[in-house]
Enzyme design. Structure first.
Site, PDB file in Angstrom:
ATOM      1  N   GLY A 172     -85.643  97.337  16.112  1.00  0.00           N
ATOM      2  CA  GLY A 172     -85.971  96.556  14.929  1.00  0.00           C
ATOM      3  C   GLY A 172     -87.410  96.087  14.846  1.00  0.00           C
ATOM      4  CB  THR A 193     -86.188  93.429  17.959  1.00  0.00           C
ATOM      5  OG1 THR A 193     -86.020  94.238  19.134  1.00  0.00           O
ATOM      6  CG2 THR A 193     -87.633  93.002  17.828  1.00  0.00           C
ATOM      7  CG  ASP A 194     -79.985  94.857  16.108  1.00  0.00           C
ATOM      8  OD1 ASP A 194     -79.684  95.446  17.170  1.00  0.00           O
ATOM      9  OD2 ASP A 194     -79.173  94.672  15.184  1.00  0.00           O
ATOM     10  CD1 TRP A 195     -80.974  98.470  22.271  1.00  0.00           C
ATOM     11  CD2 TRP A 195     -81.040  96.341  21.631  1.00  0.00           C
ATOM     12  NE1 TRP A 195     -80.807  97.677  23.396  1.00  0.00           N
ATOM     13  CE2 TRP A 195     -80.847  96.367  23.035  1.00  0.00           C
ATOM     14  CE3 TRP A 195     -81.118  95.100  21.004  1.00  0.00           C
ATOM     15  CZ2 TRP A 195     -80.733  95.219  23.804  1.00  0.00           C
ATOM     16  CZ3 TRP A 195     -81.004  93.941  21.779  1.00  0.00           C
ATOM     17  CH2 TRP A 195     -80.828  94.024  23.156  1.00  0.00           C
TER      18      TRP A 195
END
Length: 803
Positions: free
Chosen positions: A291, A287-289
């Protein structure tokens, strides 16, 4: 469009990690906002050159307990290093853990590393070798600092929303150029044994509503939904990711936004269907942080790792979900295997690989714990990269290069170094709140300027010094910063000439302007993560240029731009003799621009986007506010399809100020002798080969080769970017399908060759769900930009449609 009730039902399902079925939609007349469910999540196959790594990973994972497998899938908070993300070690099995750290143009938030040219700057170089070498040297620094996963390169945003705050992190507003740069960068980075994290998958085209927010009624507003049709997804947004996968990328970072009303990090169609099945991805998805928005739903939809932590959805609850059957153990085994296989494939199990985060310190603490990652051999790549991303777009009466000037005068806030430069200071922790790295006092300076011009600061300009890089998690800071004025003073010392300057908000050196051989005006266009730009020009900077030009007959404008920048307010002023789009060159900014201005280096950059004349020239200039009738579920319908940037300009007959692929040189080039090799006759219409990472293997088969001769018809050595465009039947007027940057001595010629693959010439067939090579006539164009294409011919293709 469908009813509000149905729309809310679809959005409700997306909240719980479920892709919804088309059967829920009663009327879907060309509406994109649904995402078909694709289950189960496919296991990694270990195909191609992943086989050995998968064998090792399978053996290691088989020795892990349930908790150890689970611990591989989410980040943990540590105090021993400053990595953006950490995966815990499994000491008993000699797995040291992982350090994940940004960014795509240098190691983020640390010291004794270099700040490389940004993605947009490398894109403007149109140089695949340079992209590779920048990636290789950069990754060497990641490795020395103990980083296993480098968070880059960026291919999304690609530029659909013209004022997106993160366009500068990517390389181009075209899938072919973006994909070629990304593939070369991945090969360079992973050649050092560092895992490249290609991001942000997929449809991440604006900052507004990228994350859930709370409205004034204390209700949660979900992330924007990028509603993209199947054909556009494949031919535009998925294209550069496919190139990166073909190059061997070990990690894909999923994005914050929703895709067709299902969060990107729990979208079974994009992760299970497109990425892991159609494109055969063997690595892992992170994931993006922040996300991650569900536990069971995300795992089943294909997510493998959650960052920065995953305790809120996974942690101990995930082991419970495995034990009670909500998630099959085979899914957890695959998650763990994908992560460990990628670690093995990069050789990170070797003893020579540094410990995770060994060189990433929390705060600057000189000199006792510094890991010095700087090497002398990176210097030529840093300088060449800075030089080649500059694009000369106007040069009236050969105003450049400067010819032994006696006196030059310098104006503009962008000419000088910022007042503070501390690369690993605590001030860099939240750059989108502070304004800019490394110029950390941008907001204070901007407030001062805003009070002078009586306008609020709107994040368009970085007033506090030269702009070597954009803001946010993609920013980096090197061991020094060469500002333009500093480099110009050094040149004056070497030439025994004079340089005078006034970088105040209201320069008044009228006499000096009149006496100067040249007046250099440095302005910029700032962009940062978390905030979309409010436009593509600012009145303050334009007025500064016009004020200098009103007195100085040889005014040269240099713009450090983190994206599109209009020049309409001064481009036709006869006293504005030259304009340079200087992009974001990194730490060698000043040295590079001085080398170009004085002719020691020749301009060779080309625009990786189109510069129009008005906001209305673009299909999606601003971010999407479309929250009605779905006020809690913002929607962005990508109704323009593939027609972004030059494709849009071509389709609607819009004349740009400067077209995609345009850039001047100190010499001239001529094109001739266009030839096409015999095209394969009766080739199958559809690919039928085995799927390895990157898709069906025969998608990459060569169908034809186009050659042309490029001559340097001027008096100086220089580099030209030969560009090939194809008019595919039924598609946009033309699409970039090849480029080659060639260095040619004055008066000499060279031959360029473009190998067109099945994929290059195919269109996505939404019925067969395959790339289709059509029988018919394909227009072939070769030249120096998307609007300067002197060589044109037609290529005939005959396929076996029954294949």
């Amino acid at each position: 469009m469908f009813s509000t009730k149905i729309g809310l039902t679809l959005a409700f399902l997306s909240l719980y990690g479920l892709s919804h079925s088309k059967s829920l939609i009663t009327s879907d007349t060309y509406f994109y906002g649904w995402s078909e469910p694709v289950y189960p999540s496919p296991n990694g196959t270990g195909s191609g050159d992943w086989a050995a790594a998968y064998n090792k990973a399978t053996a290691l994972v088989s020795q892990m307990t349930l908790e150890e497998k689970n611990n591989l899938t989410y980040g943990v908070t540590v105090t021993s290093n400053g990595c953006a993300g950490n995966i815990a070690a499994i000491t008993r099995l000699n797995f040291p853990g992982l350090c994940l750290q940004g960014s795509g143009n240098g190691v983020h938030e640390t010291d004794f590393v270099n700040s490389y040219p940004s993605g947009l700057h490398i894109g403007a170089s149109w140089n695949k070798s340079l992209a590779h070498d920048s990636g290789w040297h950069m990754a060497g620094e990641f490795r020395k600092k103990g980083v296993q996963v480098a968070l880059g390169p960026v291919v999304a945003p690609i530029g659909r929303t013209t004022t997106s705050g993160r366009i500068w992190e990517g390389s181009a507003s075209d899938p072919y150029l973006s994909g070629a740069v990304a593939a070369s960068t991945v090969q360079g980075m992973q050649g050092q044994g560092v895992i490249s994290s290609v991001k942000h998958f997929v449809g991440y085209e604006q900052e507004l509503y990228r994350n859930p927010t709370t409205n004034p009624d204390n209700e949660t507003v979900e992330s924007i939904s990028s509603n993209i049709d199947d054909k556009t997804m494949h031919e535009l947004y998925l294209w550069p990711f496919q190139d990166a996968l073909k190059a061997g990328a070990g990690n894909i970072m999923c994005s914050y936004n929703r895709v067709n009303n299902s969060y990107a990090c729990q979208n079974s169609k994009t992760l299970n269907g497109l990425l892991k099945t159609e494109l055969g991805f063997n690595g892992f998805v992170v994931t993006d942080w922040g996300g991650q928005h569900s536990g069971v739903g995300a795992a089943l939809a294909g997510l493998d790792m959650a960052m920065a932590t995953g305790k809120s959805y996974w942690g101990n609850d995930f082991t419970k979900a495995i034990k009670n059957g909500s998630v099959p153990i085979s899914r957890l085994d695959d998650m763990a295997t994908r992560i460990i296989a990628t670690w093995y494939r990069m050789g990170q199990d070797e003893s020579s690989y540094p410990a995770p985060g060994v060189g990433i310190t929390h705060n600057i603490s000189m000199p006792h714990d510094i890991v010095n990652a700087l090497t002398a051999d990176a210097k030529p790549v840093l300088f060449d990269g800075a030089v080649e991303g500059h694009v000369l777009v106007k040069n009236l009466d050969n105003a450049l290069p400067l010819q032994s000037p006696r006196l030059i005068s310098v104006f503009g806030y962008d000419a000088v170094a910022p007042p503070q430069y501390i690369p690993n200071s605590k001030l860099f922790r939240d750059p989108w709140e502070i304004g800019l790295e490394p110029a950390v006092f941008q907001l204070a300076a901007a407030a001062e300027i805003a009070s002078i011009i009586d306008e609020p600061y709107d994040y368009q300009v970085a007033f506090n010094g030269t702009l070597p890089v954009g803001g946010g998690s993609g920013a980096s800071a090197g061991p020094y910063l060469s500002a333009p004025l500093d480099a110009l003073q050094q040149r004056a010392y070497e030439d025994s000439s004079a340089v005078m300057w006034d970088t105040s908000s209201s320069p008044s050196m009228l006499g000096v302007m009149q006496a100067s051989d040249a007046c250099l005006v440095f302005i910029n266009a700032f962009a940062t993560e978390g905030v979309d730009r409010s436009g593509a020009n600012d009145d303050y900077s334009d007025e500064l240029v016009k004020k200098v030009a009103s007195t100085c007959a040889n005014t040269i404008v240099v713009i450090h731009n983190a994206g599109l920048r209009f020049v309409e307010q001064f481009v036709d002023n006869p006293n504005v003799t030259a304009i340079v789009f200087a992009h974001l060159p990194g730490q060698d900014s000043g040295r590079a621009i001085v080398s170009l201005l004085y002719g020691d280096s020749n301009f060779s950059g080309k625009l990786p986007y189109t510069v129009g004349k008005n906001e209305s020239d673009y299909p999606a200039f601003f971010h999407d506010y479309a929250v009605k009738p779905y006020k809690l579920f913002p929607q962005s319908d990508f109704t323009e399809g593939m027609l972004i940037d030059y494709r849009h300009f071509d389709a609607y007959g819009i004349t740009p100020r400067y077209e995609f692929g345009f850039g001047l040189s100190y010499t001239t080039f001529a094109f001739s002798d266009l030839k096409i090799s015999p095209v394969k006759y009766g080739i199958a219409a559809y690919p039928s080969g085995a799927v390895e990472q990157g898709g069906a293997v025969d998608l990459w088969d060569s169908v034809a080769t186009v050659t042309a001769t490029v001559k340097n018809s001027g008096s100086k050595a220089g580099a030209e970017v030969a560009q090939l465009y194809v008019g595919i039947p039924g598609g946009p007027v033309k699409q970039l399908r090849g480029f080659d940057k060639v260095h040619i001595a004055a008066g000499k010629s060279t031959k360029v060759a473009f190998h067109l693959t099945r994929r290059d010439l195919s269109s996505w067939n939404v019925i067969t769900q395959k790339w289709e090579l059509q029988s018919g006539s394909y227009k072939i164009y070769v030249g120096s930009s998307s609007r300067d294409l002197p060589l044109i011919t037609t290529m005939k293709i005959v396929t076996d449609s029954g294949s």
